[in-house]
Scaffold this motif. Structure first.
Motif, PDB file in Angstrom:
ATOM      1  N   UNK A  61      -6.756 -24.033 -31.388  1.00 54.66           N
ATOM      2  CA  UNK A  61      -5.878 -24.227 -32.545  1.00 54.66           C
ATOM      3  C   UNK A  61      -6.222 -23.283 -33.699  1.00 54.66           C
ATOM      4  N   UNK A  62      -7.318 -22.543 -33.545  1.00 55.77           N
ATOM      5  CA  UNK A  62      -7.835 -21.769 -34.671  1.00 55.77           C
ATOM      6  C   UNK A  62      -7.554 -20.284 -34.474  1.00 55.77           C
ATOM      7  N   UNK A  63      -7.108 -19.636 -35.545  1.00 55.48           N
ATOM      8  CA  UNK A  63      -6.843 -18.200 -35.445  1.00 55.48           C
ATOM      9  C   UNK A  63      -8.112 -17.393 -35.629  1.00 55.48           C
ATOM     10  N   UNK A  64      -7.984 -16.105 -35.280  1.00 57.05           N
ATOM     11  CA  UNK A  64      -9.168 -15.235 -35.235  1.00 57.05           C
ATOM     12  C   UNK A  64      -9.905 -15.046 -36.545  1.00 57.05           C
ATOM     13  N   UNK A  65      -9.237 -15.294 -37.669  1.00 62.09           N
ATOM     14  CA  UNK A  65      -9.891 -15.112 -38.975  1.00 62.09           C
ATOM     15  C   UNK A  65     -10.990 -16.138 -39.229  1.00 62.09           C
ATOM     16  N   UNK A  66     -10.949 -17.219 -38.470  1.00 63.09           N
ATOM     17  CA  UNK A  66     -11.950 -18.279 -38.661  1.00 63.09           C
ATOM     18  C   UNK A  66     -12.972 -18.231 -37.536  1.00 63.09           C
ATOM     19  N   UNK A  67     -14.251 -18.226 -37.917  1.00 59.79           N
ATOM     20  CA  UNK A  67     -15.308 -18.269 -36.898  1.00 59.79           C
ATOM     21  C   UNK A  67     -15.608 -19.716 -36.529  1.00 59.79           C
ATOM     22  N   UNK A  68     -15.678 -20.002 -35.235  1.00 54.34           N
ATOM     23  CA  UNK A  68     -16.108 -21.328 -34.784  1.00 54.34           C
ATOM     24  C   UNK A  68     -17.542 -21.212 -34.273  1.00 54.34           C
TER      25      UNK A  68
END
Ligand code: PLP
Length: 364
Positions: free
Chosen positions: A180-187
């Protein structure tokens, strides 16, 4: 002197109390102190590792191999990755710090669960970032996705299994959040206790290989818990090479010691020690579950090397922790996390027996 404004927001990390403190304050002999507060391995470390450290003590004058080639090689075979996908830190804590410094600017936000590893907040606040928490201490997929869409955090921390609660998030759920998370956010997937979760239930086992394809995900592991090397300070991050390359810019040279490097390399050669440690742990944690039922205390089903006991209103976690401390047993009070609960590291049979006998008396 005017310190950086971001420091105003930071509460100093409260580490587990050391044995030395109990010796000083209560005059108890160091050998009688039972420390079940910092999730250390009660079996100690592998005897092979201890021997390698002793045999190499004379090399303390040498800087370590800064490429850390041998340790990376050992980790890359263990996880079927490449050396270029690995960064080594002085504990995975240091990798968390690299991540924070590489990504965060003032007023960025970071997302984590309601009750989780305290250092995520501290490293983020050092950079002036804002902390956003989901409503539950468990990692609930919908809560993470909703908070992500609302706040667009720069980093999402998924601590699985979670410290200090001991619960875990299934691989399926972790992948749902990542999707659900786009590439701009680091998981960040912090697997400090993953060895224990994998041994308990395969659905909770996450390997770096499950995550390496994602450009914005990093897996963290450590030698401090199952490998019994907390005092040597060795941890690692595994991700795609671009991300690792950026984190390398934050790394000071020789960031782990010559002896820590040797310890990590030897530890990778003795997986049997980890298997035995986990077998002992699984026997003993059952006794904690039975004991909790016996004294009428609730607990969180644990995927880690500790168990979290939840007290009702008749009992106070601070009071109980203090009483244990006076008798030489150190556990972790979770009052500072806003919980009337304690976190107890599963010890040896003898250590656990001592804790049970005191707790039986103080819990009413
Ligand atoms: C212990 C722990 C770490 C890191 O420990 P290091 O000793 O710095 O490797 C990271 N995350 C969690 C959740 C931990 O409990």
């Amino acid at each position: 002197m005017k310190f950086n404004d971001s420091l105003k927001e930071i509460k100093i990390y409260e580490a587990g109390k050391p044995i030395e403190l109990v010796v000083r304050e209560f005059g108890i002999d160091a050998k009688d102190v039972v420390k079940l507060a910092s999730n250390e391995n009660p079996k100690g470390c592998s005897p092979k590792v201890a021997k390698a450290i002793a045999d190499n003590a004379h090399r303390a004058y040498l800087y370590p191999d800064d490429s850390m080639f041998e340790l990376k090689d050992a980790l890359s075979s263990k996880f079927s990755e490449k050396n270029e996908n690995i960064i080594i830190g002085a504990g995975s804590d240091q990798v968390l710090e690299f991540i924070s410094r590489a990504l965060l600017n003032p007023n960025d936000s970071v997302l984590m669960s309601k009750v989780t590893f305290a250092m995520y907040e501290i490293y983020a606040k050092q950079m002036g970032a804002k902390i956003v928490r989901t409503p539950s201490y468990q990692h609930i997929v919908e809560e993470f996705i909703e908070a992500y869409r609302r706040d667009r955090p720069k980093i999402i921390y998924l601590c699985t299994p979670n410290n200090p609660t001991g619960d875990a998030t299934s691989k399926e759920d972790v992948l749902k959040i990542i999707d659900a998370v786009e590439e701009e956010t680091l998981v960040v997937v912090d697997g400090a206790y993953m060895e224990y979760a994998s041994a308990k239930d395969k659905r909770y086992a996450i390997e770096p290989n499950d995550l390496i394809e994602f450009p914005n995900v990093i897996y963290l592991g450590t030698f401090s818990k199952a490998y019994g090397l907390g005092g040597m300070r060795v941890g690692y991050g595994i991700a795609n090479r671009t991300l690792i390359g950026q984190l390398y810019k934050m790394r000071p040279p020789f960031n782990i010691t010559t002896l820590s490097l040797i310890a990590g390399i030897e530890a990778c050669k003795d997986e049997e020690f980890v298997t035995e440690s986990i077998a002992l742990h699984r026997q003993e944690i059952k006794r904690y579950e039975e004991f909790a039922k016996e004294i009428g205390v609730e607990y969180i089903d644990s995927y880690t090397n500790f168990i979290t006991y939840l007290f009702n209103n008749n009992m106070d976690s601070t009071d109980i922790s203090d009483k244990l401390l006076k008798e030489g047993v150190i556990i972790r009070n979770l009052a500072s996390y806003g919980m009337n609960a304690v976190r107890i590291t599963i010890g040896t049979k003898e250590q656990n027996d001592k804790l049970f006998s005191i707790l039986r008396r103080v819990v009413v």
